[in-house]
Design an enzyme around this catalytic site. Structure first.
Site, PDB file in Angstrom:
ATOM      1  N   LYS A  89      19.870  23.451 -40.315  1.00 57.00           N
ATOM      2  CA  LYS A  89      18.739  22.665 -39.808  1.00 57.00           C
ATOM      3  C   LYS A  89      18.370  21.487 -40.702  1.00 57.00           C
ATOM      4  O   LYS A  89      17.901  20.458 -40.231  1.00 57.00           O
ATOM      5  CB  LYS A  89      17.514  23.571 -39.600  1.00 57.00           C
ATOM      6  N   GLU A 111       7.000  21.322 -34.334  1.00 52.95           N
ATOM      7  CA  GLU A 111       6.594  22.654 -33.912  1.00 52.95           C
ATOM      8  C   GLU A 111       7.655  23.630 -34.384  1.00 52.95           C
ATOM      9  O   GLU A 111       8.810  23.247 -34.606  1.00 52.95           O
ATOM     10  CB  GLU A 111       6.432  22.746 -32.395  1.00 52.95           C
ATOM     11  N   SER A 377      26.191  29.429 -39.216  1.00 57.43           N
ATOM     12  CA  SER A 377      25.056  28.504 -39.226  1.00 57.43           C
ATOM     13  C   SER A 377      24.015  28.777 -40.303  1.00 57.43           C
ATOM     14  O   SER A 377      23.311  27.867 -40.727  1.00 57.43           O
ATOM     15  CB  SER A 377      24.382  28.495 -37.846  1.00 57.43           C
TER      16      SER A 377
HETATM   17  C1  LIG Z   1      17.679  27.810 -35.672  1.00 53.38           C
HETATM   18  C2  LIG Z   1      18.976  28.466 -35.934  1.00 53.38           C
HETATM   19  C3  LIG Z   1      19.986  28.578 -34.944  1.00 53.38           C
HETATM   20  C4  LIG Z   1      19.779  28.131 -33.527  1.00 53.38           C
HETATM   21  O1  LIG Z   1      19.542  26.793 -33.344  1.00 53.38           O
HETATM   22  P1  LIG Z   1      20.636  25.789 -32.756  1.00 53.38           P
HETATM   23  O2  LIG Z   1      19.883  24.552 -32.489  1.00 53.38           O
HETATM   24  O3  LIG Z   1      21.205  26.421 -31.511  1.00 53.38           O
HETATM   25  O4  LIG Z   1      21.684  25.639 -33.787  1.00 53.38           O
HETATM   26  C5  LIG Z   1      21.204  29.149 -35.287  1.00 53.38           C
HETATM   27  N1  LIG Z   1      21.430  29.627 -36.525  1.00 53.38           N
HETATM   28  C6  LIG Z   1      20.508  29.550 -37.502  1.00 53.38           C
HETATM   29  C7  LIG Z   1      20.832  30.096 -38.845  1.00 53.38           C
HETATM   30  C8  LIG Z   1      19.248  28.979 -37.240  1.00 53.38           C
HETATM   31  O5  LIG Z   1      18.328  28.924 -38.222  1.00 53.38           O
END
Ligand SMILES: *Cc1c(COP(=O)(O)O)cnc(C)c1O
Length: 393
Positions: A89, A111, A377
């Protein structure tokens, strides 16, 4: 490119800018300026330097040996979990706050649902010294106290949204109201490839560093700059958009999108928007969303807070409807098991969101020597309570 937006922000039938008239001025200002600014050398230099020196990029592309043995393919993990603040993010919030500064804005709003985007926003507000207000449902604030504490320590004001279900959509309404009232000095940082044009395109561009690095890392490690498959989880779809970006037009790369199946697709408790959703407008864009027959949004559910969203970015709606991505769903239980498996095979505790992407490995067939990238992610520290409460360790 078949999968970029047109001038009005449409990916095929999806996207656009469906907003109340009172927001028009703010959104039009952003539409007019975003590409002009982010394509300048000055912007790119500052952005790339921060990605390197602050976030810690490039994130490694790790060949996961024991995981590869288990599945009979060459599996690589794109390690977004190693970024500062523990997920992808931050790539986007850095991009947007640099844009905000160049547009002369002095105040940031956002938000947040589980608090992850709020923390990433509060982090870059501290980094740049801009004032920061985060809207968060009152109920979410009570459920996510560590993230509320982080945002406050970083200097952000966390304002509770006390209307409706007191969750994400109520926080979104409050943030929009704030933006309408403060059009001159305030920039609204959105956390995924959702919202009115230009947000989906802008956020995808900021996250595209993920696939840009992948090309170079794959070339160096495998001799070929593209993989056979890329697997990513989808909440709003920003980590997936970043991981797919430079491969969208290369049909040799199979794209696999993993949604949260919650307690099961037919249980009434899931967040599998791509499977269950139908066309409608949410957060300013035409996309797929989970709605009842009266067009009311159905509350999503997933064990993973980051995937618990009733819509999906318009790019992904388009990729799904054109057959460019293959949709897979993973239930809570499958994600928990996949998270534990990665921990035991590779010594990496993944975020529960990322564990959904890993769960897809069990649902696919691989040719030997096939090159597969899983976009990891985020890291699992924030999910330790959930893992411990649901696994018998
Ligand atoms: C917020 C988040 C997501 C989901 O958000 P996307 O916009 O779909 O990427 C996925 N993995 C992690 C670790 C997150 O913090």
């Amino acid at each position: 490119m078949k999968y970029t937006t047109d001038k009005l922000g449409f990916y095929g039938n999806y996207g656009g800018s469906f907003i109340p008239e009172l927001l028009h001025r703010n959104v039009a200002e952003l539409q007019k300026n975003y590409l002009k600014i982010i394509e300048t050398k000055d912007f790119q230099t500052e952005f790339q330097n921060l990605l390197r020196d602050y976030v810690g990029r490039p994130s490694p592309l790790y060949p996961a040996k024991r995981l590869s043995q288990k599945y009979g393919a060459k599996i690589y993990l794109k390690r977004e979990d190693l970024n500062h603040t523990g997920a992808h993010k931050i790539n986007n919030t850095i991009g947007q706050i640099l844009l905000a500064k160049r547009m002369g804005k002095t105040r940031i709003i956002a938000e947040t649902g589980a608090g992850q985007h709020g923390v990433a926003t509060a982090t870059v507000a501290a980094l740049t010294g801009l004032q920061c207000v985060i809207y968060m449902g009152e109920k979410d604030m009570a459920r996510q106290t560590p993230n509320v504490a982080r945002m406050r320590m970083l200097g952000a004001e966390v304002r509770p949204a006390t209307s409706g279900s007191k969750t994400l959509k109520d926080a979104t309404n409050e943030a929009i109201r704030d933006w309408i009232n403060n059009p001159d000095d305030t920039f609204y940082i959105i956390g995924s490839v959702v919202g009115p044009h230009p947000y989906p395109d802008m956020v995808a561009r900021f996250q595209s560093v993920i696939s840009e690095e992948m090309q170079m890392q794959l070339a160096a490690q495998t001799g070929r700059e593209y993989p056979d498959k890329i697997i990513a989880c989808i909440g709003g779809g920003s980590n997936a958009a970043g991981a797919y970006y430079y491969f969208l037009d290369n049909e040799k790369v199979e794209l696999i999108s993993v949604e949260a199946g919650g307690l099961g697709i037919d249980s009434g408790h899931s967040a599998a928007t791509g499977v269950l959703g139908s066309n409608g407008v949410i957060h300013g864009s035409m996309t797929l969303l989970m709605q009842d027959k009266d067009g009311q949004i159905v509350e999503p559910y997933s064990i993973s807070a980051g995937l618990d969203y009733p819509g999906i970015g318009p790019l992904h709606a388009h990729l799904i409807k054109t057959g460019r991505t293959r949709l897979v769903t993973a239930t809570d239980q499958q994600a928990l098991a996949a998270g534990l498996q990665l921990t035991r095979l590779e010594g990496i505790i993944p975020a529960l969101e990322s564990a959904h992407a890993l769960a897809a490995l069990d649902m696919l067939n691989f040719k030997p020597d096939e090159i597969v990238v899983v976009n990891l992610s985020g890291r699992g520290d924030k999910d330790m309570d959930t893992y411990l409460n649901n696994l018998s360790l």
